[in-house]
Design an enzyme around this catalytic site. Structure first.
Site, PDB file in Angstrom:
ATOM      1  N   SER A 160     -24.937  80.494  29.125  1.00 48.02           N
ATOM      2  CA  SER A 160     -26.113  80.800  28.748  1.00 48.02           C
ATOM      3  C   SER A 160     -26.823  79.417  28.883  1.00 48.02           C
ATOM      4  CB  SER A 160     -26.419  81.521  27.583  1.00 48.02           C
ATOM      5  OG  SER A 160     -26.424  80.772  26.538  1.00 48.02           O
TER       6      SER A 160
ATOM      7  N   HIS B 125     -22.093  85.558  25.870  1.00 46.51           N
ATOM      8  CA  HIS B 125     -20.613  85.007  25.315  1.00 46.51           C
ATOM      9  C   HIS B 125     -19.595  86.131  25.050  1.00 46.51           C
ATOM     10  CE1 HIS B 125     -21.885  80.708  24.191  1.00 46.51           C
ATOM     11  NE2 HIS B 125     -22.198  81.023  25.527  1.00 46.51           N
TER      12      HIS B 125
ATOM     13  N   GLN C 279     -26.431  85.583  20.151  1.00 49.77           N
ATOM     14  CA  GLN C 279     -25.155  84.908  20.882  1.00 49.77           C
ATOM     15  C   GLN C 279     -24.204  84.626  19.712  1.00 49.77           C
ATOM     16  OE1 GLN C 279     -25.577  82.608  24.609  1.00 49.77           O
ATOM     17  NE2 GLN C 279     -25.007  80.685  23.230  1.00 49.77           N
ATOM     18  N   GLU C 280     -24.807  83.876  18.993  1.00 49.68           N
ATOM     19  CA  GLU C 280     -23.707  83.341  17.838  1.00 49.68           C
ATOM     20  C   GLU C 280     -24.286  83.366  16.395  1.00 49.68           C
ATOM     21  OE1 GLU C 280     -23.354  79.043  18.987  1.00 49.68           O
ATOM     22  OE2 GLU C 280     -23.654  79.837  21.151  1.00 49.68           O
TER      23      GLU C 280
ATOM     24  N   GLU D 153     -16.080  81.453  22.759  1.00 53.11           N
ATOM     25  CA  GLU D 153     -15.856  80.101  22.085  1.00 53.11           C
ATOM     26  C   GLU D 153     -14.858  80.294  20.966  1.00 53.11           C
ATOM     27  OE1 GLU D 153     -19.841  79.062  21.120  1.00 53.11           O
ATOM     28  OE2 GLU D 153     -20.452  78.352  23.130  1.00 53.11           O
TER      29      GLU D 153
ATOM     30  N   ASP E  10     -27.501  81.423  16.637  1.00 48.45           N
ATOM     31  CA  ASP E  10     -28.061  80.969  17.827  1.00 48.45           C
ATOM     32  C   ASP E  10     -28.452  82.265  18.692  1.00 48.45           C
ATOM     33  OD1 ASP E  10     -28.745  79.968  20.386  1.00 48.45           O
ATOM     34  OD2 ASP E  10     -26.836  79.059  20.816  1.00 48.45           O
TER      35      ASP E  10
ATOM     36  N   GLU F   9     -31.445  78.712  15.977  1.00 48.08           N
ATOM     37  CA  GLU F   9     -31.533  78.001  17.282  1.00 48.08           C
ATOM     38  C   GLU F   9     -31.865  79.020  18.351  1.00 48.08           C
ATOM     39  OE1 GLU F   9     -27.449  76.369  18.414  1.00 48.08           O
ATOM     40  OE2 GLU F   9     -27.959  76.395  20.264  1.00 48.08           O
TER      41      GLU F   9
ATOM     42  N   ASP G   4     -32.689  74.388  21.742  1.00 52.92           N
ATOM     43  CA  ASP G   4     -31.411  74.235  22.613  1.00 52.92           C
ATOM     44  C   ASP G   4     -31.952  74.189  24.250  1.00 52.92           C
ATOM     45  OD1 ASP G   4     -29.179  73.800  24.304  1.00 52.92           O
ATOM     46  OD2 ASP G   4     -28.265  76.010  23.561  1.00 52.92           O
TER      47      ASP G   4
ATOM     48  N   LYS H 194     -26.563  68.214  24.426  1.00 56.41           N
ATOM     49  CA  LYS H 194     -25.389  68.573  25.317  1.00 56.41           C
ATOM     50  C   LYS H 194     -25.427  67.570  26.481  1.00 56.41           C
ATOM     51  CE  LYS H 194     -25.280  73.474  24.116  1.00 56.41           C
ATOM     52  NZ  LYS H 194     -26.079  74.885  24.815  1.00 56.41           N
TER      53      LYS H 194
ATOM     54  N   HIS I 253     -20.729  71.608  21.874  1.00 51.37           N
ATOM     55  CA  HIS I 253     -20.126  71.833  23.226  1.00 51.37           C
ATOM     56  C   HIS I 253     -20.625  72.796  24.042  1.00 51.37           C
ATOM     57  CE1 HIS I 253     -18.516  76.067  21.381  1.00 51.37           C
ATOM     58  NE2 HIS I 253     -19.919  75.657  21.100  1.00 51.37           N
ATOM     59  N   ARG I 254     -19.999  73.320  25.081  1.00 48.29           N
ATOM     60  CA  ARG I 254     -20.420  74.350  25.920  1.00 48.29           C
ATOM     61  C   ARG I 254     -19.440  75.529  26.068  1.00 48.29           C
ATOM     62  NH1 ARG I 254     -25.160  73.084  29.003  1.00 48.29           N
ATOM     63  NH2 ARG I 254     -25.287  75.454  28.572  1.00 48.29           N
ATOM     64  N   SER I 255     -19.812  76.620  26.247  1.00 52.38           N
ATOM     65  CA  SER I 255     -19.075  77.486  26.231  1.00 52.38           C
ATOM     66  C   SER I 255     -17.823  77.494  27.266  1.00 52.38           C
ATOM     67  CB  SER I 255     -19.630  78.998  26.600  1.00 52.38           C
ATOM     68  OG  SER I 255     -20.412  78.961  27.816  1.00 52.38           O
TER      69      SER I 255
ATOM     70  N   LYS J 267     -21.287  71.159  16.595  1.00 56.57           N
ATOM     71  CA  LYS J 267     -21.178  72.482  16.931  1.00 56.57           C
ATOM     72  C   LYS J 267     -20.237  72.782  18.021  1.00 56.57           C
ATOM     73  CE  LYS J 267     -23.866  75.719  19.287  1.00 56.57           C
ATOM     74  NZ  LYS J 267     -25.085  77.038  19.694  1.00 56.57           N
TER      75      LYS J 267
HETATM   76  C1  2PG Z   1     -25.377  77.589  23.357  1.00 56.49           C
HETATM   77  C2  2PG Z   1     -23.915  77.256  24.022  1.00 56.49           C
HETATM   78  C3  2PG Z   1     -22.966  76.639  23.141  1.00 56.49           C
HETATM   79  P1  2PG Z   1     -23.590  78.020  26.559  1.00 56.49           P
HETATM   80  O1  2PG Z   1     -26.034  78.339  23.700  1.00 56.49           O
HETATM   81  O2  2PG Z   1     -25.596  76.727  22.492  1.00 56.49           O
HETATM   82  O3  2PG Z   1     -22.581  77.358  22.095  1.00 56.49           O
HETATM   83  O4  2PG Z   1     -23.655  78.095  24.693  1.00 56.49           O
HETATM   84  O5  2PG Z   1     -22.794  76.626  26.669  1.00 56.49           O
HETATM   85  O6  2PG Z   1     -23.042  79.046  27.107  1.00 56.49           O
HETATM   86  O7  2PG Z   1     -25.028  77.331  26.842  1.00 56.49           O
HETATM   87 MG    MG Z   2     -27.671  77.513  22.146  1.00 58.67          MG
END
Ligand code: 2PG
Ligand code: MG
Length: 391
Positions: free
Chosen positions: A42, A152, A161-162, A195, A232, A258, A288, A313, A341-343, A364
């Site tokens: 995402s 995800h 998402q999280e 994740e 998030d 987030e 983000d 990131k 991190h990234r997914s 994170k």
């Molecule tokens: C986010 C990230 C990591 P993605 O949105 O914060 O959790 O997801 O790497 O898919 O952008």
């Molecule tokens: Mg995010």
């Protein structure tokens, strides 16, 4: 003085089974290091552009390498600048952010090894140099995802998402395992997202919060004492109104929020920040996709106080120097920065060292479960031990 002898890029698989780039650098003094490139599912539209892995690899081997061989890896600023000029585009679309980033990270790792310093110490001195600040290395608190949804998870699961717990690794592991037992008992399924968080089929997103709070409680932990809750929403993909987000924040003890809205809804961000101020409690409103670790985007938000936190990131921007510049601006603007991190991840633990080096308050890195996530948390423990502190 050490000089770069060889640079070689190759393809590896990331945690999603998708190919990405790994870069190996060797020096004339016999140092060999590798770093690899994460990637998102995402994403924000302002992220630096990723090219196909084959193209990135050819760009490293044929275009970047000939210009860098013979240079001192300690010259990070100069090396990143050479790559930016070779690329010549504002979004790194010619060489690819994946080509540039792999080299940029590995150069710093080679310089750290040449200086016989642990990576976090080397990055800390580089950060202080770039920023003019005097920051001491510090261990961040893990921000661990427990339940996943949106892009995800599979179609039709949670919109958000999280759902995250901000706590020690030990507590995170306990909550994740308790949640697993509870989901099994209630026949909600224990499939995992990208994740390592669970992706149960729930009627409402808020049910995920309730499940996590129950698990925290059953482990004898107390919210806002030893665990904080975070979301998030990934607002580019999950649309919620200002009132929906605010009402959730009023009804649940959510500390960090987030991307509650999409990346161009600046006004709604500002509106929510004002509303959260009225609640008179501690909160983090983190951009983000809103900022994409991009200095111009961040300056706009920081000046208007549209948020008070920023996700960092490395692959959103594509070089170490630019990453450190954005973090410096965040620190100077009193924003909390969260290295993330990234997914799509690899076994590289670079971001753990980066988080410590810049005294990021949180790291994170996904659930306390999948190996490519846990390895980064465990790297924090290793550094903490070296520094004589706990995680
Ligand atoms: C986010 C990230 C990591 P993605 O949105 O914060 O959790 O997801 O790497 O898919 O952008
Ligand atoms: Mg995010």
């Amino acid at each position: 003085m050490s000089t770069i002898k060889d640079i070689e890029a190759r393809k590896i698989l990331d945690s999603r089974g998708v190919e990405t780039v790994e870069v190996r650098i060797s020096t004339d003094s016999g140092i060999i290091v590798t770093d690899s490139v994460p990637s998102g599912t995402s994403t924000g539209s302002m992220e630096a552009v990723v090219v196909a892995p084959e193209v990135a690899i050819n760009n490293v081997n044929d275009i970047i390498k000939p210009k860098l061989v013979g240079l001192n890896p300690a010259e990070q600023g100069k090396i990143d600048q050479i790559m930016l000029e070779l690329d010549g585009t504002p979004d790194k679309s010619k060489l690819g952010a994946n080509a540039i980033l792999g080299v940029s990270l590995a150069v710093s790792r080679a310089a750290a090894a040449a200086a016989k310093m642990p990576l976090y110490r080397y990055l800390n001195s580089l950060f202080n140099l770039v920023s003019g600040l005097d920051i001491k290395p510090a261990i961040p608190t893990p921000m661990m995802v427990m339940i996943e949804g949106g892009k995800h998870a599979s179609e039709g699961q949670n919109c958000i998402q999280e759902f995250l717990c901000i706590t020690s690794l030990e507590n995170g592991g306990k909550i994740w395992n308790r949640l697993k037992r509870n989901l099994t008992r209630e026949n909600l399924g224990v499939t995992l997202g990208l994740e390592g968080g669970f992706t149960p089929k729930l009627e409402y997103d808020e049910d995920a919060l309730r499940l996590i709070m129950e698990a925290i409680n059953e482990e004898g932990l107390v919210i806002n004492e030893n665990v904080k809750l975070g979301l998030d929403i990934a607002g580019n993909h999950c649309q919620m109104s200002h009132d929906d987000v605010l009402s959730m924040a009023e009804r649940y003890p959510i500390y960090s929020l987030e991307d509650p809205f999409a990346e161009n809804e600046w006004q709604t961000w500002g509106q929510l920040k004002n509303s959260l101020d009225q609640l008179h409690r501690e909160y983090l409103l983190i951009g983000d996709d809103l900022f994409t670790t991009n200095l111009q985007r961040f300056e706009k938000g920081a000046d208007n106080f549209d948020a008070n936190g920023i996700i960092i990131k490395v692959n959103q921007v594509g070089t170490l120097t630019e990453t450190l510049t954005v973090i410096a601006k965040a620190v100077k603007s009193n924003f909390t920065h969260v290295v993330s991190h990234r997914s799509g991840e690899t076994m590289d633990t670079y971001i753990s060292d980066l988080a410590v080096a810049t005294a990021s308050k949180f790291l994170k890195s996904g659930a306390p479960f999948a190996t490519e996530r846990v390895i980064k948390y465990n790297r924090l423990r290793e550094i903490a031990q070296e520094l004589g502190k706990n995680t």
